[in-house]
Each structure stands twice: as C-alpha cells, then as structure tokens.
Design a protein around this motif. Structure first.
Motif, PDB file in Angstrom:
ATOM      1  N   GLU A  28       0.829  -1.207   0.000  1.00  0.00           N
ATOM      2  CA  GLU A  28       0.000   0.000   0.000  1.00  0.00           C
ATOM      3  C   GLU A  28       0.862   1.256   0.000  1.00  0.00           C
ATOM      4  O   GLU A  28       0.582   2.216  -0.729  1.00  0.00           O
ATOM      5  N   GLY A  29       1.921   1.248   0.806  1.00  0.00           N
ATOM      6  CA  GLY A  29       2.796   2.408   0.854  1.00  0.00           C
ATOM      7  C   GLY A  29       3.478   2.668  -0.467  1.00  0.00           C
ATOM      8  O   GLY A  29       3.570   3.817  -0.933  1.00  0.00           O
ATOM      9  N   ALA A  30       3.980   1.611  -1.105  1.00  0.00           N
ATOM     10  CA  ALA A  30       4.631   1.766  -2.404  1.00  0.00           C
ATOM     11  C   ALA A  30       3.638   2.232  -3.463  1.00  0.00           C
ATOM     12  O   ALA A  30       3.961   3.091  -4.299  1.00  0.00           O
ATOM     13  N   SER A  31       2.432   1.701  -3.439  1.00  0.00           N
ATOM     14  CA  SER A  31       1.405   2.094  -4.412  1.00  0.00           C
ATOM     15  C   SER A  31       1.020   3.562  -4.237  1.00  0.00           C
ATOM     16  O   SER A  31       0.823   4.279  -5.224  1.00  0.00           O
ATOM     17  N   ASP A  32       0.917   4.003  -3.015  1.00  0.00           N
ATOM     18  CA  ASP A  32       0.604   5.420  -2.757  1.00  0.00           C
ATOM     19  C   ASP A  32       1.686   6.324  -3.328  1.00  0.00           C
ATOM     20  O   ASP A  32       1.395   7.352  -3.949  1.00  0.00           O
ATOM     21  N   LEU A  33       2.950   5.944  -3.117  1.00  0.00           N
ATOM     22  CA  LEU A  33       4.056   6.750  -3.637  1.00  0.00           C
ATOM     23  C   LEU A  33       4.026   6.789  -5.162  1.00  0.00           C
ATOM     24  O   LEU A  33       4.223   7.850  -5.772  1.00  0.00           O
ATOM     25  N   CYS A  34       3.780   5.639  -5.785  1.00  0.00           N
ATOM     26  CA  CYS A  34       3.737   5.584  -7.250  1.00  0.00           C
ATOM     27  C   CYS A  34       2.595   6.430  -7.798  1.00  0.00           C
ATOM     28  O   CYS A  34       2.774   7.187  -8.773  1.00  0.00           O
ATOM     29  N   ALA A  35       1.428   6.331  -7.188  1.00  0.00           N
ATOM     30  CA  ALA A  35       0.272   7.098  -7.660  1.00  0.00           C
ATOM     31  C   ALA A  35       0.514   8.591  -7.508  1.00  0.00           C
ATOM     32  O   ALA A  35       0.178   9.380  -8.406  1.00  0.00           O
ATOM     33  N   ASP A  36       1.110   8.984  -6.392  1.00  0.00           N
ATOM     34  CA  ASP A  36       1.380  10.413  -6.178  1.00  0.00           C
ATOM     35  C   ASP A  36       2.359  10.936  -7.235  1.00  0.00           C
ATOM     36  O   ASP A  36       2.180  12.034  -7.766  1.00  0.00           O
ATOM     37  N   ALA A  37       3.392  10.156  -7.531  1.00  0.00           N
ATOM     38  CA  ALA A  37       4.394  10.594  -8.504  1.00  0.00           C
ATOM     39  C   ALA A  37       3.790  10.710  -9.901  1.00  0.00           C
ATOM     40  O   ALA A  37       3.979  11.721 -10.594  1.00  0.00           O
ATOM     41  N   ILE A  38       3.067   9.698 -10.327  1.00  0.00           N
ATOM     42  CA  ILE A  38       2.508   9.695 -11.682  1.00  0.00           C
ATOM     43  C   ILE A  38       1.434  10.765 -11.827  1.00  0.00           C
ATOM     44  O   ILE A  38       1.371  11.466 -12.844  1.00  0.00           O
ATOM     45  N   ALA A  39       0.605  10.933 -10.813  1.00  0.00           N
ATOM     46  CA  ALA A  39      -0.445  11.957 -10.866  1.00  0.00           C
ATOM     47  C   ALA A  39       0.143  13.359 -10.899  1.00  0.00           C
ATOM     48  O   ALA A  39      -0.469  14.282 -11.450  1.00  0.00           O
ATOM     49  N   ALA A  40       1.333  13.535 -10.324  1.00  0.00           N
ATOM     50  CA  ALA A  40       2.002  14.839 -10.315  1.00  0.00           C
ATOM     51  C   ALA A  40       2.866  15.056 -11.552  1.00  0.00           C
ATOM     52  O   ALA A  40       3.695  15.959 -11.579  1.00  0.00           O
ATOM     53  N   ASP A  41       2.678  14.217 -12.583  1.00  0.00           N
ATOM     54  CA  ASP A  41       3.408  14.318 -13.839  1.00  0.00           C
ATOM     55  C   ASP A  41       4.870  13.923 -13.682  1.00  0.00           C
ATOM     56  O   ASP A  41       5.732  14.356 -14.449  1.00  0.00           O
ATOM     57  N   GLY A  42       5.148  13.086 -12.677  1.00  0.00           N
ATOM     58  CA  GLY A  42       6.503  12.608 -12.458  1.00  0.00           C
ATOM     59  C   GLY A  42       6.689  11.204 -12.986  1.00  0.00           C
ATOM     60  O   GLY A  42       5.880  10.691 -13.759  1.00  0.00           O
ATOM     61  N   LEU A  43       7.761  10.574 -12.558  1.00  0.00           N
ATOM     62  CA  LEU A  43       8.101   9.221 -12.984  1.00  0.00           C
ATOM     63  C   LEU A  43       8.460   8.355 -11.785  1.00  0.00           C
ATOM     64  O   LEU A  43       9.006   8.850 -10.789  1.00  0.00           O
ATOM     65  N   VAL A  44       8.157   7.094 -11.909  1.00  0.00           N
ATOM     66  CA  VAL A  44       8.651   6.095 -10.970  1.00  0.00           C
ATOM     67  C   VAL A  44       9.793   5.375 -11.681  1.00  0.00           C
ATOM     68  O   VAL A  44       9.573   4.590 -12.606  1.00  0.00           O
ATOM     69  N   THR A 212      -1.898   0.904  -7.977  1.00  0.00           N
ATOM     70  CA  THR A 212      -1.601   2.261  -8.440  1.00  0.00           C
ATOM     71  C   THR A 212      -2.606   2.703  -9.489  1.00  0.00           C
ATOM     72  O   THR A 212      -3.083   3.856  -9.476  1.00  0.00           O
ATOM     73  N   ALA A 213      -2.963   1.807 -10.405  1.00  0.00           N
ATOM     74  CA  ALA A 213      -3.966   2.127 -11.427  1.00  0.00           C
ATOM     75  C   ALA A 213      -5.301   2.484 -10.783  1.00  0.00           C
ATOM     76  O   ALA A 213      -5.976   3.426 -11.219  1.00  0.00           O
ATOM     77  N   ARG A 214      -5.676   1.738  -9.773  1.00  0.00           N
ATOM     78  CA  ARG A 214      -6.938   2.027  -9.086  1.00  0.00           C
ATOM     79  C   ARG A 214      -6.915   3.426  -8.462  1.00  0.00           C
ATOM     80  O   ARG A 214      -7.893   4.175  -8.556  1.00  0.00           O
ATOM     81  N   LEU A 215      -5.795   3.774  -7.841  1.00  0.00           N
ATOM     82  CA  LEU A 215      -5.674   5.103  -7.227  1.00  0.00           C
ATOM     83  C   LEU A 215      -5.701   6.199  -8.284  1.00  0.00           C
ATOM     84  O   LEU A 215      -6.348   7.241  -8.105  1.00  0.00           O
ATOM     85  N   LEU A 216      -4.987   5.996  -9.388  1.00  0.00           N
ATOM     86  CA  LEU A 216      -4.951   7.003 -10.452  1.00  0.00           C
ATOM     87  C   LEU A 216      -6.314   7.146 -11.125  1.00  0.00           C
ATOM     88  O   LEU A 216      -6.739   8.256 -11.468  1.00  0.00           O
ATOM     89  N   LEU A 217      -7.004   6.046 -11.315  1.00  0.00           N
ATOM     90  CA  LEU A 217      -8.332   6.088 -11.929  1.00  0.00           C
ATOM     91  C   LEU A 217      -9.291   6.911 -11.078  1.00  0.00           C
ATOM     92  O   LEU A 217     -10.081   7.707 -11.611  1.00  0.00           O
ATOM     93  N   ALA A 218      -9.198   6.751  -9.772  1.00  0.00           N
ATOM     94  CA  ALA A 218     -10.072   7.510  -8.867  1.00  0.00           C
ATOM     95  C   ALA A 218      -9.786   9.005  -8.936  1.00  0.00           C
ATOM     96  O   ALA A 218     -10.675   9.822  -8.678  1.00  0.00           O
ATOM     97  N   ARG A 219      -8.552   9.362  -9.307  1.00  0.00           N
ATOM     98  CA  ARG A 219      -8.174  10.776  -9.416  1.00  0.00           C
ATOM     99  C   ARG A 219      -8.373  11.311 -10.843  1.00  0.00           C
ATOM    100  O   ARG A 219      -8.104  12.482 -11.098  1.00  0.00           O
ATOM    101  N   GLY A 220      -8.778  10.452 -11.757  1.00  0.00           N
ATOM    102  CA  GLY A 220      -8.878  10.859 -13.153  1.00  0.00           C
ATOM    103  C   GLY A 220      -7.523  11.108 -13.773  1.00  0.00           C
ATOM    104  O   GLY A 220      -7.397  11.931 -14.689  1.00  0.00           O
ATOM    105  N   ALA A 221      -6.495  10.386 -13.323  1.00  0.00           N
ATOM    106  CA  ALA A 221      -5.120  10.644 -13.763  1.00  0.00           C
ATOM    107  C   ALA A 221      -4.430   9.402 -14.317  1.00  0.00           C
ATOM    108  O   ALA A 221      -3.197   9.376 -14.418  1.00  0.00           O
ATOM    109  N   LEU A 222      -5.199   8.377 -14.695  1.00  0.00           N
ATOM    110  CA  LEU A 222      -4.586   7.155 -15.212  1.00  0.00           C
ATOM    111  C   LEU A 222      -4.205   7.332 -16.678  1.00  0.00           C
ATOM    112  O   LEU A 222      -5.057   7.604 -17.518  1.00  0.00           O
ATOM    113  N   PRO A 223      -2.923   7.178 -17.024  1.00  0.00           N
ATOM    114  CA  PRO A 223      -2.509   7.257 -18.436  1.00  0.00           C
ATOM    115  C   PRO A 223      -3.096   6.098 -19.239  1.00  0.00           C
ATOM    116  O   PRO A 223      -3.638   5.147 -18.670  1.00  0.00           O
ATOM    117  N   PRO A 224      -2.957   6.148 -20.578  1.00  0.00           N
ATOM    118  CA  PRO A 224      -3.478   5.058 -21.414  1.00  0.00           C
ATOM    119  C   PRO A 224      -2.843   3.717 -21.052  1.00  0.00           C
ATOM    120  O   PRO A 224      -1.641   3.640 -20.786  1.00  0.00           O
TER     121      PRO A 224
END
Length: 261
Positions: A28-44, A212-224
């Motif tokens: 869960e902790g790793a997924s949160d970090l990944c979702a935050d980075a990708i949603a902020a236009d960053g990279l993992v 991570t996909a689930r978290l990004l989808l909930a934020r409307g930030a999941l890439p293709p």
C-alpha cells in the motif's frame, strides 16, 4: 522462509501466501508513492541488475501496463545468456559490485523530488543497487526497495559503507525468499534448487501496478493502458499504444539530461 521438500509450485504458492499475509502495508505504501508521482506528472524510476531486470520489464511496457514507470536497465549487468567468455557472468557480477558506477548511470537523468525510485535486488548487498538508492535520495526522491530481507542479512554487505539496500529505503518490500533464494530441497542433494525471487518480485510488481492504477483512476489521472487487439480491436489497440508511448516519451524527455524540453 525455510527451504522445503516437495514441488517448486507448492513452494511458490506458500511464498506468495506469505507475501500476501505480511507485505500488505508495504504494498500500500509503495502504491501510494507511485500514484502520487505519476499523478504529479513525475516518474517512478525502476532499476535492477542481474535477474532483477525481470520485474523492471514486467512493470512497463507490458499489456495491462501504463506510462509513468521508467525502466532503467544496464546491459552490462543483465545480459545473462553469455555465461562465460565475452560478456560473461564473471564480468557482470564484478560490474555490479563496482562503487561509483551508479553515480555515472544517474548522471544521465534529471531526478526530481516528485519522482520515486524503486530498486530491485534480491540480496541487496551489491554496490550498484545500493548506490542507486543513495543517489536517488540526494535530490529528495522517495525510495522503494524490493529485496529479500533474509538473504540481505545472511551475509555482510559488499559495499564499503557496510550498508544494504534496505538501509536506504523509505519503503521495503520483502520478497520473503530464503537466504539461498532456491526453495526446494532434494533427497541426496546438499544444495537447494528452484529460486523464488523472480516469481515474488513479479507478483509484487503486478500488485503495485494494479493498486496504483486504481488510485490514479479515482483521481482521473490514469494514463493510457497498453491493451491487446484481442480485447479492444486492432484500431483501438494501436491508438492506446501510440498514446501510451507518446506519454512515456513526453515524461522521459523532461528527465533525460541534455534533452530538449
């Protein structure tokens, strides 16, 4: 995890059950970090040497994966089919213990605090994975280590600092594999066979990918998401691939040192 008699599949099943039972919080902790980075236009950023390149490539690009993850693999430490001779295993194992090489690798990239670094190493004792984590922390990245805690602690670190990969991580994902990595004991054979670190790492990678996909989808930030034509048709599959590769290229261009932005 102890070495057991029986089948490899039975041992792998036990291993995955142990990961599921003990690694929930770290996943869960790793997924949160990944979702935050990708949603902020960053990279993992993903890094591994030896067989640890396998989970790096499993994360992206694969069917069912999406941009936002940046695989970093050095062929000199991962090209394992040439066992002896030129490009052989002796050289690869020597190179991954070379201090200072990680700094040279990282010099190619403009790491940003919004990014995350995920480093894979079953033993967690070699210089290059350790220094990739250390180097990522300097500009303020959160670091996720995917390693076998039992294997890591079974021997001294080969790094001059005496530290291990897990000493430089904000989140540690334990592969839960034994010190030998191999999991199956055979009657009459003093050494175990059938390693477990790859199936463990691939399972962790896919669990993180899905969460991570689930978290990004909930934020409307999941890439293709890269998807097979067998599921969505050839035209839609091609569109998704083009959009995903374009999005990956856009993010990576901002990260490559010296690239035009």
């Amino acid at each position: 995890m102890s070495v057991a008699a029986g089948s490899w599949i039975g041992s792998a099943r036990t291993l995955l059950e142990r990961i599921e039972a003990t690694q929930h919080e770290a996943i869960e902790g790793a997924s949160d970090l990944c979702a935050d980075a990708i949603a902020a236009d960053g990279l993992v950023h993903l890094f591994g040497t030896g067989h640890s390149r396998i989970p790096v490539e499993e994360m992206f690009p694969r069917y069912g994966s999406y941009p936002g993850f940046h695989p970093i693999v050095e062929l000199s430490m991962t090209f394992h089919t040439e066992v002896v001779g030129a490009n052989g295993q002796r050289q690869a194992m020597f190179i991954e213990r070379t201090e200072g090489l990680a700094e040279t690798i990282l010099a190619n990239f403009e790491l940003r605090p919004v990014d995350v670094m995920m480093v894979f190493s079953a033993s967690g004792r070699s210089a290059v994975p350790i220094e990739m984590a250390m180097g990522a922390r300097r500009p303020g990245l959160q670091v996720v280590a995917v390693t076998s805690v039992e294997q890591s602690l079974a021997e001294e670190s080969s790094h001059s600092s005496g530290t291990r990969l897990l000493d430089h991580a904000d989140v540690v994902l334990d592969l839960c594999t034994p010190a030998a990595d191999a999991m199956v004991a055979l009657d009459g054979l003093p050494t175990p066979v059938g390693p477990g670190s790859t199936v463990a790492a691939v399972a962790l990678v896919n669990e993180i990918k899905v969460r991570t996909a689930r978290l990004l989808l909930a934020r409307g930030a999941l890439p293709p998401v890269l998807t097979s034509a067998a599921v969505v048709g050839r035209e839609e599959s091609s569109r998704l691939f083009d959009e995903a590769y374009g999005e990956y290229a856009r993010r990576l261009a901002r990260t490559l040192r010296g690239a035009a932005h």
